[in-house]
Scaffold this active site. Structure first.
Site, PDB file in Angstrom:
ATOM      1  N   LYS A 147       0.851  -1.199   0.000  1.00  0.00           N
ATOM      2  CA  LYS A 147       0.000   0.000   0.000  1.00  0.00           C
ATOM      3  C   LYS A 147       0.887   1.249   0.000  1.00  0.00           C
ATOM      4  CE  LYS A 147      -0.363  -0.060   5.030  1.00  0.00           C
ATOM      5  NZ  LYS A 147      -1.221  -0.359   6.178  1.00  0.00           N
ATOM      6  N   TYR A 167      18.163  29.679   8.764  1.00  0.00           N
ATOM      7  CA  TYR A 167      16.984  30.449   9.162  1.00  0.00           C
ATOM      8  C   TYR A 167      16.800  30.431  10.672  1.00  0.00           C
ATOM      9  CZ  TYR A 167      15.353  30.675   4.319  1.00  0.00           C
ATOM     10  OH  TYR A 167      15.226  30.931   2.988  1.00  0.00           O
TER      11      TYR A 167
HETATM   12  C1  PLP Z   1      -0.505  -1.414   6.759  1.00  0.00           C
HETATM   13  C2  PLP Z   1      -1.105  -2.651   7.246  1.00  0.00           C
HETATM   14  C3  PLP Z   1      -0.292  -3.740   7.592  1.00  0.00           C
HETATM   15  C4  PLP Z   1       1.210  -3.672   7.611  1.00  0.00           C
HETATM   16  O1  PLP Z   1       1.623  -3.042   8.806  1.00  0.00           O
HETATM   17  P1  PLP Z   1       3.170  -2.856   9.158  1.00  0.00           P
HETATM   18  O2  PLP Z   1       3.151  -2.225  10.498  1.00  0.00           O
HETATM   19  O3  PLP Z   1       3.731  -1.937   8.120  1.00  0.00           O
HETATM   20  O4  PLP Z   1       3.793  -4.188   9.121  1.00  0.00           O
HETATM   21  C5  PLP Z   1      -0.924  -4.914   7.971  1.00  0.00           C
HETATM   22  N1  PLP Z   1      -2.278  -5.006   8.016  1.00  0.00           N
HETATM   23  C6  PLP Z   1      -3.076  -3.977   7.709  1.00  0.00           C
HETATM   24  C7  PLP Z   1      -4.551  -4.142   7.770  1.00  0.00           C
HETATM   25  C8  PLP Z   1      -2.526  -2.766   7.321  1.00  0.00           C
HETATM   26  O5  PLP Z   1      -3.321  -1.749   7.018  1.00  0.00           O
END
Ligand code: PLP
Length: 364
Positions: free
Chosen positions: A35, A256
């Protein structure tokens, strides 16, 4: 010559981190979580490193299309399921498995016309209170789904809120087990943290794990443990070069807001990296960086296109020297993305996902 900043995606490290996650949960299938454009790496860029996964989990239909376009015929799971009824048409067409976490999604399925019934992952809200059916409503949802001709196999899933922290997962595992004990179907519970910390414990083992962050070389429970502890490697390097050197005398200030004042003579390097590249402005003086693979510190404020670094530990560094913001330096030295993330008060996930569009990315 283009501005010297560059990100590099490390194919072999992705492969090894994936293997490491298999080892954390032996004989369990692995969803490669891709994702958010593979946590900012780019789905197409991680493909070679992650194609050994058993399936790919993601959120956007567009990302599912891209994984299919890469030639993947195996499982793809939509972790949030569909957002509107016509998304189901694409699920049918691309053979996507999808989470079902609310009544509205069951309503849409019940109306959906398809020749091929869908594989669904029924999600329980076991305590996170984000997505999923409450435990006492879970079995009714299962029964409703089971009666639909549009549904093929029903798998079971839940997600942990504290897999990386002190509270742990036992309370959620207990709720999930209690409700699902006699239900058929594959199960998936664990993210990276749960897989690494509890992957071999019986009730958590299930059929699939869903590691994301660990595959991308960030420790889910940093600073309690770092990537070296978990046997993980950086999969993204953000590197740049020194584009100018300044010699400060006591009383001189930098950048800055003059947030840094030299109290002794000091050589500093100005580097081509700023918050417009995705390097957090919240990183302040003291944040670790590597110059020619040697650990030193950031000085002053991060501006849009530049920031400065202390050259004291690397007297030979100068114009053109390599600077590694996170990842792996040419000499093999490593600075985990977890370190600048912590300095910025955030997590490695956010830094990798926020790598800016203007940074050229190379795959090695
Ligand atoms: C993003 C996600 C994961 C992966 O989580 P990590 O902490 O990156 O390993 C697993 N299950 C769901 C439902 C997620 O949304």
């Amino acid at each position: 010559m283009p501005r010297p900043i560059q990100a590099t995606i490390h194919t072999e490290s992705l492969r090894r981190n994936l293997a490491r996650m298999r080892q954390a949960a032996p004989d369990v299938k692995v969803w490669g979580v891709v994702k958010a454009n593979a946590y900012g790496h780019g789905i197409e860029r991680v493909w070679e490193g992650l194609r050994g996964a058993d399936g790919f989990a993601l959120l956007d239909l567009n990302e599912a299309e891209r994984v299919r376009a890469l030639g993947w015929r195996g499982p793809i799971l939509l972790l949030e399921g569909v957002f509107e009824a016509r998304d189901l048409e694409l699920c049918s067409r691309l053979n996507l498995w999808h989470a079902v976490h609310c009544d509205e999604q069951i309503d849409m399925l019940a109306m959906h016309k398809t020749h091929q019934p869908h594989r669904v992952f029924l999600k329980m809200n076991s305590g996170m209170n984000r997505l999923g059916f409450a435990p006492q409503r879970f079995r009714a949802a299962w029964t409703r789904l089971d009666a639909l001709p549009q549904v093929d196999e029903i798998s079971l899933m839940t997600h942990f809120s504290d897999a990386d922290g002190d509270r742990g997962i036992a309370h959620q595992v207990e709720v999930f087990e209690d409700i699902t004990r006699d239900l058929p179907g594959e199960r998936t519970l664990s993210n990276s943290a749960a897989s690494l910390r509890f992957g071999t414990q019986a009730p958590v083992r299930a059929d699939w794990i869903r590691p994301g962050i660990a595959v991308y070389g960030s420790a889910p429970d940093f600073p309690q443990h770092d990537i070296a502890h978990w046997g993980l490697e950086p999969t993204m390097t953000l590197a740049t070069r020194i584009i100018a050197v300044q010699h400060l005398v006591p009383g001189d200030t930098v950048g800055y807001g003059s947030s840094f004042t030299a109290d002794a003579p000091l050589r500093i390097g100005v580097i081509a990296c700023g918050y417009a590249d995705g390097y957090p402005r919240h990183c302040t003086t003291g944040t670790p960086v590597l110059v020619e693979g040697v650990r030193t510190r950031l000085i002053g404020r991060v501006s849009m296109d530049m920031v400065t670094v202390d050259l004291t530990p690397v007297p030979n560094a100068g114009f053109g020297s390599e600077v590694t913001l996170w990842g792996r330096a040419s000499n093999g030295a490593v600075i985990s993305v977890d370190e600048p993330a912590q300095a910025a008060g955030t997590v490695g996930y956010e830094l990798m996902c926020a790598l800016a569009q203007r940074v050229p990315v190379l795959v090695d």
